[in-house]
Design a protein around this motif. Structure first.
Motif, PDB file in Angstrom:
ATOM      1  N   LEU A 177       8.033  -0.498  -3.322  1.00 29.83           N
ATOM      2  CA  LEU A 177       6.988  -1.151  -4.117  1.00 29.83           C
ATOM      3  C   LEU A 177       7.440  -2.466  -4.753  1.00 29.83           C
ATOM      4  O   LEU A 177       6.761  -3.496  -4.585  1.00 29.83           O
ATOM      5  CB  LEU A 177       6.459  -0.180  -5.170  1.00 29.83           C
ATOM      6  N   PRO A 178       8.555  -2.509  -5.513  1.00 24.57           N
ATOM      7  CA  PRO A 178       8.924  -3.799  -6.121  1.00 24.57           C
ATOM      8  C   PRO A 178       9.271  -4.866  -5.088  1.00 24.57           C
ATOM      9  O   PRO A 178       8.995  -6.052  -5.298  1.00 24.57           O
ATOM     10  CB  PRO A 178      10.133  -3.446  -6.995  1.00 24.57           C
ATOM     11  N   LEU A 179       9.855  -4.463  -3.955  1.00 30.09           N
ATOM     12  CA  LEU A 179      10.184  -5.425  -2.909  1.00 30.09           C
ATOM     13  C   LEU A 179       8.910  -6.001  -2.294  1.00 30.09           C
ATOM     14  O   LEU A 179       8.800  -7.215  -2.079  1.00 30.09           O
ATOM     15  CB  LEU A 179      11.033  -4.750  -1.828  1.00 30.09           C
ATOM     16  N   ALA A 180       7.934  -5.122  -2.020  1.00 28.82           N
ATOM     17  CA  ALA A 180       6.674  -5.582  -1.446  1.00 28.82           C
ATOM     18  C   ALA A 180       5.887  -6.421  -2.449  1.00 28.82           C
ATOM     19  O   ALA A 180       5.231  -7.406  -2.080  1.00 28.82           O
ATOM     20  CB  ALA A 180       5.838  -4.380  -0.994  1.00 28.82           C
ATOM     21  N   LEU A 181       5.947  -6.044  -3.718  1.00 31.01           N
ATOM     22  CA  LEU A 181       5.245  -6.820  -4.745  1.00 31.01           C
ATOM     23  C   LEU A 181       5.833  -8.225  -4.845  1.00 31.01           C
ATOM     24  O   LEU A 181       5.084  -9.208  -4.983  1.00 31.01           O
ATOM     25  CB  LEU A 181       5.346  -6.103  -6.088  1.00 31.01           C
ATOM     26  N   ALA A 182       7.154  -8.342  -4.754  1.00 31.23           N
ATOM     27  CA  ALA A 182       7.787  -9.664  -4.769  1.00 31.23           C
ATOM     28  C   ALA A 182       7.321 -10.495  -3.575  1.00 31.23           C
ATOM     29  O   ALA A 182       7.043 -11.702  -3.704  1.00 31.23           O
ATOM     30  CB  ALA A 182       9.308  -9.524  -4.761  1.00 31.23           C
ATOM     31  N   GLY A 183       7.220  -9.858  -2.413  1.00 28.27           N
ATOM     32  CA  GLY A 183       6.718 -10.562  -1.236  1.00 28.27           C
ATOM     33  C   GLY A 183       5.276 -10.991  -1.393  1.00 28.27           C
ATOM     34  O   GLY A 183       4.882 -12.092  -0.974  1.00 28.27           O
ATOM     35  N   TRP A 184       4.460 -10.136  -2.002  1.00 28.62           N
ATOM     36  CA  TRP A 184       3.050 -10.462  -2.235  1.00 28.62           C
ATOM     37  C   TRP A 184       2.921 -11.664  -3.169  1.00 28.62           C
ATOM     38  O   TRP A 184       2.116 -12.566  -2.936  1.00 28.62           O
ATOM     39  CB  TRP A 184       2.342  -9.241  -2.826  1.00 28.62           C
ATOM     40  N   LEU A 185       3.736 -11.688  -4.215  1.00 24.64           N
ATOM     41  CA  LEU A 185       3.707 -12.817  -5.149  1.00 24.64           C
ATOM     42  C   LEU A 185       4.155 -14.109  -4.457  1.00 24.64           C
ATOM     43  O   LEU A 185       3.587 -15.182  -4.686  1.00 24.64           O
ATOM     44  CB  LEU A 185       4.609 -12.527  -6.350  1.00 24.64           C
ATOM     45  N   ALA A 186       5.168 -13.991  -3.583  1.00 26.67           N
ATOM     46  CA  ALA A 186       5.638 -15.171  -2.848  1.00 26.67           C
ATOM     47  C   ALA A 186       4.542 -15.715  -1.937  1.00 26.67           C
ATOM     48  O   ALA A 186       4.335 -16.936  -1.847  1.00 26.67           O
ATOM     49  CB  ALA A 186       6.888 -14.827  -2.037  1.00 26.67           C
ATOM     50  N   LEU A 187       3.826 -14.824  -1.270  1.00 32.43           N
ATOM     51  CA  LEU A 187       2.725 -15.270  -0.412  1.00 32.43           C
ATOM     52  C   LEU A 187       1.615 -15.904  -1.242  1.00 32.43           C
ATOM     53  O   LEU A 187       0.981 -16.875  -0.820  1.00 32.43           O
ATOM     54  CB  LEU A 187       2.164 -14.096   0.391  1.00 32.43           C
ATOM     55  N   GLY A 188       1.358 -15.346  -2.426  1.00 34.09           N
ATOM     56  CA  GLY A 188       0.346 -15.926  -3.293  1.00 34.09           C
ATOM     57  C   GLY A 188       0.709 -17.336  -3.714  1.00 34.09           C
ATOM     58  O   GLY A 188      -0.141 -18.243  -3.723  1.00 34.09           O
ATOM     59  N   LEU A 189       1.974 -17.546  -4.048  1.00 40.01           N
ATOM     60  CA  LEU A 189       2.431 -18.887  -4.416  1.00 40.01           C
ATOM     61  C   LEU A 189       2.368 -19.832  -3.217  1.00 40.01           C
ATOM     62  O   LEU A 189       2.019 -21.006  -3.351  1.00 40.01           O
ATOM     63  CB  LEU A 189       3.853 -18.821  -4.962  1.00 40.01           C
ATOM     64  N   ALA A 190       2.723 -19.313  -2.035  1.00 37.94           N
ATOM     65  CA  ALA A 190       2.694 -20.148  -0.831  1.00 37.94           C
ATOM     66  C   ALA A 190       1.283 -20.590  -0.488  1.00 37.94           C
ATOM     67  O   ALA A 190       1.070 -21.684   0.037  1.00 37.94           O
ATOM     68  CB  ALA A 190       3.311 -19.383   0.339  1.00 37.94           C
ATOM     69  N   SER A 191       0.313 -19.738  -0.772  1.00 38.50           N
ATOM     70  CA  SER A 191      -1.073 -20.060  -0.430  1.00 38.50           C
ATOM     71  C   SER A 191      -1.744 -20.938  -1.468  1.00 38.50           C
ATOM     72  O   SER A 191      -2.821 -21.482  -1.228  1.00 38.50           O
ATOM     73  CB  SER A 191      -1.883 -18.766  -0.274  1.00 38.50           C
ATOM     74  N   GLY A 192      -1.123 -21.054  -2.646  1.00 38.39           N
ATOM     75  CA  GLY A 192      -1.757 -21.792  -3.726  1.00 38.39           C
ATOM     76  C   GLY A 192      -2.894 -21.029  -4.364  1.00 38.39           C
ATOM     77  O   GLY A 192      -3.685 -21.591  -5.124  1.00 38.39           O
TER      78      GLY A 192
ATOM     79  N   ALA B  92       0.832  -1.209   0.000  1.00 41.26           N
ATOM     80  CA  ALA B  92       0.000   0.000   0.000  1.00 41.26           C
ATOM     81  C   ALA B  92       0.863   1.255   0.000  1.00 41.26           C
ATOM     82  O   ALA B  92       0.567   2.226  -0.714  1.00 41.26           O
ATOM     83  CB  ALA B  92      -0.927  -0.008   1.225  1.00 41.26           C
ATOM     84  N   PHE B  93       1.946   1.250   0.770  1.00 42.76           N
ATOM     85  CA  PHE B  93       2.885   2.375   0.807  1.00 42.76           C
ATOM     86  C   PHE B  93       3.416   2.665  -0.596  1.00 42.76           C
ATOM     87  O   PHE B  93       3.419   3.807  -1.070  1.00 42.76           O
ATOM     88  CB  PHE B  93       4.020   2.031   1.771  1.00 42.76           C
ATOM     89  N   GLY B  94       3.864   1.615  -1.286  1.00 45.39           N
ATOM     90  CA  GLY B  94       4.405   1.794  -2.622  1.00 45.39           C
ATOM     91  C   GLY B  94       3.376   2.281  -3.618  1.00 45.39           C
ATOM     92  O   GLY B  94       3.655   3.171  -4.439  1.00 45.39           O
ATOM     93  N   LEU B  95       2.177   1.711  -3.564  1.00 43.66           N
ATOM     94  CA  LEU B  95       1.131   2.114  -4.507  1.00 43.66           C
ATOM     95  C   LEU B  95       0.688   3.558  -4.268  1.00 43.66           C
ATOM     96  O   LEU B  95       0.421   4.308  -5.211  1.00 43.66           O
ATOM     97  CB  LEU B  95      -0.067   1.168  -4.389  1.00 43.66           C
ATOM     98  N   ILE B  96       0.621   3.967  -2.994  1.00 46.00           N
ATOM     99  CA  ILE B  96       0.248   5.349  -2.669  1.00 46.00           C
ATOM    100  C   ILE B  96       1.320   6.316  -3.151  1.00 46.00           C
ATOM    101  O   ILE B  96       1.025   7.453  -3.559  1.00 46.00           O
ATOM    102  CB  ILE B  96       0.006   5.483  -1.154  1.00 46.00           C
ATOM    103  N   ALA B  97       2.584   5.878  -3.135  1.00 51.97           N
ATOM    104  CA  ALA B  97       3.677   6.753  -3.561  1.00 51.97           C
ATOM    105  C   ALA B  97       3.642   7.049  -5.058  1.00 51.97           C
ATOM    106  O   ALA B  97       4.171   8.075  -5.495  1.00 51.97           O
ATOM    107  CB  ALA B  97       5.022   6.121  -3.191  1.00 51.97           C
ATOM    108  N   VAL B  98       3.025   6.163  -5.845  1.00 52.51           N
ATOM    109  CA  VAL B  98       3.024   6.339  -7.305  1.00 52.51           C
ATOM    110  C   VAL B  98       2.302   7.618  -7.727  1.00 52.51           C
ATOM    111  O   VAL B  98       2.889   8.459  -8.428  1.00 52.51           O
ATOM    112  CB  VAL B  98       2.431   5.096  -8.007  1.00 52.51           C
ATOM    113  N   PRO B  99       1.028   7.853  -7.342  1.00 52.83           N
ATOM    114  CA  PRO B  99       0.389   9.110  -7.762  1.00 52.83           C
ATOM    115  C   PRO B  99       1.040  10.343  -7.143  1.00 52.83           C
ATOM    116  O   PRO B  99       1.061  11.415  -7.762  1.00 52.83           O
ATOM    117  CB  PRO B  99      -1.064   8.947  -7.281  1.00 52.83           C
ATOM    118  N   ILE B 100       1.580  10.203  -5.926  1.00 53.45           N
ATOM    119  CA  ILE B 100       2.282  11.338  -5.314  1.00 53.45           C
ATOM    120  C   ILE B 100       3.524  11.679  -6.135  1.00 53.45           C
ATOM    121  O   ILE B 100       3.830  12.854  -6.359  1.00 53.45           O
ATOM    122  CB  ILE B 100       2.657  11.014  -3.857  1.00 53.45           C
TER     123      ILE B 100
END
Length: 326
Positions: free
Chosen positions: A199-214, A42-50
């Motif tokens: 943002l890219p670091l958090a996105l990588a973590g989000w993808l890893a969690l998605g893979l972990a959850s199936g 969320a921090f990274g995504l909010i930073a984009v329009p700013i």
């Protein structure tokens, strides 16, 4: 040095950061890894329009600035919170809370070792008072420690919590030094840059969690222990509206605005004083936590709070011209 204004900015940062501690209580059924990755996503995504709105200032950042922002984001955001969450999972909440609660004292000592802003005899009293306050406001956790309430890997939890402290000791000292070396660097621009590099670091973590959850692209789950709770409905859980609202609020207020306020305080105050003012985060977290539970702090906590405030007052006086002459 503009001490009153710097204290005001540090106070504002502490008030924002208190949200980080009450959110896990509200979303108690959400795994820590999900909360951590979602907060920084969320921090990274909010930073984009700013960043788009202030693209001239962002474009003026140098390659060295971007590399430094990435380092600060990795260590001060993702690694710090990751070590803290892992420490809680390994040893339970009490011990990591106590260790991380030492940050105001540890940062002040580390900063004064690197750049002697104050004689140790003048720094010792406010730090001792703050340390006593931290012990008192965490007395319930100390009672649990004495009763042997910690479960799981005690040594592992200690090491992980110490790693979290090391991360957030390095972050404010390095962040303040970088900003002081670049007086034209705006606090909001620097906060936005850290959000963009997160943002890219958090996105990588989000993808890893998605893979972990199936739950990502229908792929089979990966074995990532502790990444998701049994039965967790990845990625938004059982209360998606509340979850999204809190993550966006934390991303905007605690991460972006809190970083902006801390950056400004770091420009106006010696780091050995700014480090002590992290007690505002502790006070904010206490206030929000007790309000969420609908309780008043017990007598020991009130005394601890009074000592924290007294320690801050003594610390500010020690850095004032009158304190220097004493």
């Amino acid at each position: 040095m503009n001490t009153p204004l710097g204290i005001a900015w540090a106070l504002a940062a502490g008030l924002m950061w208190g949200l980080v501690f009450v959110a896990p209580a509200i979303l108690h059924d959400y795994p820590p890894a999900v909360l951590s990755v979602s907060r920084y996503l969320a921090f990274g995504l909010i930073a984009v329009p700013i960043a788009l709105a202030s693209r001239r200032a962002i474009a003026a950042l140098t390659r060295a600035d971007w590399i430094e922002a990435a380092k600060l984001s990795l260590v001060g955001n993702l690694l710090y919170y990751g070590f803290l969450a892992a420490a809680v999972q390994a040893a339970g909440p009490p011990l990591p809370t106590m260790i991380v609660g030492s940050l105001p004292v540890v940062i002040a000592i580390a900063s004064n070792l690197g750049a002697r802003a104050l004689p140790w005899r003048r720094l010792a009293v406010p730090l001792a008072v703050i340390a006593a306050g931290i012990l008192l406001v965490n007395r319930d956790e100390l009672a649990k420690l004495g009763a042997g309430a910690i479960e799981g890997g005690l040594l592992e939890g200690v090491l992980l919590a110490a790693a979290a402290v090391a991360c957030w000791t390095w972050y404010p000292i390095r962040n303040a030094a970088w900003m002081r070396a670049r007086p034209g660097l705006r606090s909001d621009t620097w906060a936005t840059a850290q959000g963009l590099t997160t943002l890219p670091l958090a996105l990588a973590g989000w993808l890893a969690l998605g893979l972990a959850s199936g739950g990502l692209f229908g792929l089979p789950a990966l074995a990532l222990p502790g990444s998701t709770a049994p039965g967790f409905d990845w990625p938004l859980g059982s209360r998606p509206t509340l979850f999204l609202g809190l993550m966006l609020a934390i991303g905007l207020l605690a991460s972006w605005l809190g970083t902006l306020c801390w950056n400004r305080a770091s420009q106006l105050l010696p780091t050995s004083l700014a480090g002590q003012l992290i007690v505002f985060e502790t006070l904010s977290a206490l206030a929000m936590g007790f309000a969420w539970r609908g309780e008043w702090p017990p007598a020991g906590s009130w005394l601890g709070i009074a000592l924290l405030v007294a320690g801050v007052v003594l610390g500010v006086r020690a850095f004032s011209p009158r304190g220097a002459a004493a």
